[in-house]
Enzyme design. Structure first.
Site, PDB file in Angstrom:
ATOM      1  N   TRP A  62      -3.018 -22.301  -6.338  1.00 27.69           N
ATOM      2  CA  TRP A  62      -2.718 -21.103  -5.553  1.00 27.69           C
ATOM      3  C   TRP A  62      -1.624 -20.298  -6.236  1.00 27.69           C
ATOM      4  O   TRP A  62      -1.007 -20.753  -7.196  1.00 27.69           O
ATOM      5  CB  TRP A  62      -2.385 -21.428  -4.099  1.00 27.69           C
ATOM      6  CG  TRP A  62      -1.238 -22.411  -3.849  1.00 27.69           C
ATOM      7  CD1 TRP A  62      -0.620 -23.235  -4.740  1.00 27.69           C
ATOM      8  CD2 TRP A  62      -0.609 -22.651  -2.597  1.00 27.69           C
ATOM      9  NE1 TRP A  62       0.356 -23.985  -4.124  1.00 27.69           N
ATOM     10  CE2 TRP A  62       0.385 -23.646  -2.799  1.00 27.69           C
ATOM     11  CE3 TRP A  62      -0.782 -22.134  -1.331  1.00 27.69           C
ATOM     12  CZ2 TRP A  62       1.203 -24.117  -1.773  1.00 27.69           C
ATOM     13  CZ3 TRP A  62       0.035 -22.616  -0.310  1.00 27.69           C
ATOM     14  CH2 TRP A  62       1.003 -23.594  -0.534  1.00 27.69           C
ATOM     15  N   ASN A  63      -1.433 -19.047  -5.743  1.00 25.28           N
ATOM     16  CA  ASN A  63      -0.516 -18.111  -6.392  1.00 25.28           C
ATOM     17  C   ASN A  63       0.313 -17.370  -5.356  1.00 25.28           C
ATOM     18  O   ASN A  63      -0.099 -17.222  -4.196  1.00 25.28           O
ATOM     19  CB  ASN A  63      -1.305 -17.057  -7.187  1.00 25.28           C
ATOM     20  CG  ASN A  63      -2.204 -17.652  -8.238  1.00 25.28           C
ATOM     21  OD1 ASN A  63      -1.735 -18.200  -9.226  1.00 25.28           O
ATOM     22  ND2 ASN A  63      -3.510 -17.532  -8.032  1.00 25.28           N
ATOM     23  N   HIS A  70       0.116   0.136  -0.802  1.00 23.00           N
ATOM     24  CA  HIS A  70      -0.806   1.158  -1.292  1.00 23.00           C
ATOM     25  C   HIS A  70      -1.072   0.948  -2.785  1.00 23.00           C
ATOM     26  O   HIS A  70      -0.821   1.819  -3.614  1.00 23.00           O
ATOM     27  CB  HIS A  70      -0.239   2.551  -0.999  1.00 23.00           C
ATOM     28  CG  HIS A  70      -0.017   2.780   0.461  1.00 23.00           C
ATOM     29  ND1 HIS A  70      -0.929   3.418   1.269  1.00 23.00           N
ATOM     30  CD2 HIS A  70       1.001   2.403   1.277  1.00 23.00           C
ATOM     31  CE1 HIS A  70      -0.485   3.434   2.521  1.00 23.00           C
ATOM     32  NE2 HIS A  70       0.695   2.828   2.546  1.00 23.00           N
ATOM     33  N   HIS A  74      -7.230   0.849  -1.690  1.00 21.92           N
ATOM     34  CA  HIS A  74      -6.432   0.573  -0.501  1.00 21.92           C
ATOM     35  C   HIS A  74      -6.746   1.520   0.647  1.00 21.92           C
ATOM     36  O   HIS A  74      -7.346   2.576   0.474  1.00 21.92           O
ATOM     37  CB  HIS A  74      -4.933   0.617  -0.825  1.00 21.92           C
ATOM     38  CG  HIS A  74      -4.433   1.969  -1.230  1.00 21.92           C
ATOM     39  ND1 HIS A  74      -4.469   2.415  -2.526  1.00 21.92           N
ATOM     40  CD2 HIS A  74      -3.858   2.971  -0.512  1.00 21.92           C
ATOM     41  CE1 HIS A  74      -3.952   3.632  -2.597  1.00 21.92           C
ATOM     42  NE2 HIS A  74      -3.581   4.002  -1.372  1.00 21.92           N
ATOM     43  N   ASP A  76      -5.248   3.724   3.851  1.00 26.12           N
ATOM     44  CA  ASP A  76      -4.074   4.438   4.381  1.00 26.12           C
ATOM     45  C   ASP A  76      -4.195   4.521   5.902  1.00 26.12           C
ATOM     46  O   ASP A  76      -5.179   5.057   6.424  1.00 26.12           O
ATOM     47  CB  ASP A  76      -4.002   5.857   3.843  1.00 26.12           C
ATOM     48  CG  ASP A  76      -3.620   5.928   2.377  1.00 26.12           C
ATOM     49  OD1 ASP A  76      -3.221   4.894   1.820  1.00 26.12           O
ATOM     50  OD2 ASP A  76      -3.741   7.020   1.794  1.00 26.12           O
ATOM     51  N   HIS A  80       1.383   5.864   7.839  1.00 26.33           N
ATOM     52  CA  HIS A  80       1.825   6.066   6.460  1.00 26.33           C
ATOM     53  C   HIS A  80       2.493   7.429   6.285  1.00 26.33           C
ATOM     54  O   HIS A  80       3.339   7.601   5.418  1.00 26.33           O
ATOM     55  CB  HIS A  80       0.612   5.940   5.531  1.00 26.33           C
ATOM     56  CG  HIS A  80       0.877   6.243   4.096  1.00 26.33           C
ATOM     57  ND1 HIS A  80       1.953   5.734   3.415  1.00 26.33           N
ATOM     58  CD2 HIS A  80       0.181   7.012   3.195  1.00 26.33           C
ATOM     59  CE1 HIS A  80       1.925   6.160   2.159  1.00 26.33           C
ATOM     60  NE2 HIS A  80       0.869   6.949   2.004  1.00 26.33           N
ATOM     61  N   HIS A 205      -3.190  13.938   3.549  1.00 29.88           N
ATOM     62  CA  HIS A 205      -2.330  13.052   4.334  1.00 29.88           C
ATOM     63  C   HIS A 205      -1.873  13.750   5.621  1.00 29.88           C
ATOM     64  O   HIS A 205      -1.891  13.153   6.700  1.00 29.88           O
ATOM     65  CB  HIS A 205      -1.109  12.631   3.513  1.00 29.88           C
ATOM     66  CG  HIS A 205      -1.395  11.625   2.449  1.00 29.88           C
ATOM     67  ND1 HIS A 205      -2.042  11.944   1.281  1.00 29.88           N
ATOM     68  CD2 HIS A 205      -1.108  10.301   2.369  1.00 29.88           C
ATOM     69  CE1 HIS A 205      -2.148  10.857   0.523  1.00 29.88           C
ATOM     70  NE2 HIS A 205      -1.589   9.847   1.154  1.00 29.88           N
TER      71      HIS A 205
END
Length: 256
Positions: A62-63, A70, A74, A76, A80, A205
């Site tokens: 695992w990491n 974002h 992705h 929004d 945001h 936006h």
């Protein structure tokens, strides 16, 4: 009698419904938006191994990952942006789940972007699409195809903040007149690279999030979608008060 869900499952199995992955792979070279001074910057994507079937953990791999909300392909959310900050269901953990599956249409302006890297999709482009395909359905995603995905993940993808987008008149029209669920794009953001200089800065936006609508950025494989008939599956990570999230966007397309 076969139920609708059984028909759906059978159509997936037979390939009558194709699933198209519209997300880029997150990796250290994933391009992230760069803001001018004095604004804070988002983290680039990084990955750190915890264990890999070794003395650090003999039976598991695992990491840890580090990234901004974002980053890469992705989602929004309304909170945001300042215009959407007061919606009680505006964070990714509060978005109603029924909003995360919706139809999508594709407006293709690649020829115009080939001639002008900073081309802004106009209302004439939208009306031309509607003349051919009909009025954009209420509650649909509007995906703007520009061909920009071909630059991912090279330096040309950011191109010194010179990427295409929408004319300032378009987002308000889509939000208020067509009542779409959101806008999806191939570049790093839903607004054009030059949108900070518009009279109303960052209009996509401003209008989308100001009307409790959504955005998708850094989409892949838009060239595989038809102009109409696609359904998008877009669930972001359920981050408390999250303004956005990396997203494995899936498109469902019916094939003959």
């Amino acid at each position: 009698m076969t139920s609708i869900l059984q028909q759906f499952a059978q159509s997936l199995k037979s390939g009558k419904i194709e699933i198209i992955d519209m997300s880029h792979t997150l990796q250290p070279k994933t391009p992230v938006i760069e803001l001018p001074e004095p604004f804070n910057q988002t983290l680039p994507f990084s990955i750190e191994e915890i264990s890999n079937f070794d003395e650090r953990g003999p039976n598991w791999y695992w990491n840890n990952i580090h990234l901004g909300e974002h980053t890469g392909t992705h989602f929004d959310a309304p909170i945001h942006w300042i215009t959407g900050r007061d919606y009680p269901d505006g964070s990714v953990d509060k978005i109603p789940v029924e909003k995360l599956i919706a139809p999508a249409i594709v407006i293709d302006v690649t020829d115009k972007v080939d001639a002008d890297n900073e081309y802004l999709m106009t209302l004439d482009d939208v009306k031309a699409w509607e003349d051919e395909h009909g009025i954009i359905p209420e509650g649909a995603w509007v995906l703007v195809r520009t061909g920009w995905q071909s630059r991912y993940p090279t330096e040309k993808f950011l191109d010194n903040s010179r990427w295409p987008g929408q004319h300032p008149d378009v987002p308000g029209f889509l939000a208020h007149e067509r009542k779409v669920i959101g806008v999806g794009t191939e570049p790093v953001g839903t607004d054009a690279g030059a949108a900070h200089s518009f009279e109303t800065g960052w209009p996509c936006h401003h209008h989308m999030h100001g009307t409790n609508r959504y955005g998708l950025s850094s989409l892949a494989n838009m060239d595989k979608l038809p102009a109409t008939g696609t359904v998008l599956i877009t669930p972001p990570l359920k981050i408390i008060k999250g303004s956005g999230s990396p997203c494995r966007v899936l498109a469902l397309v019916e094939r003959p």
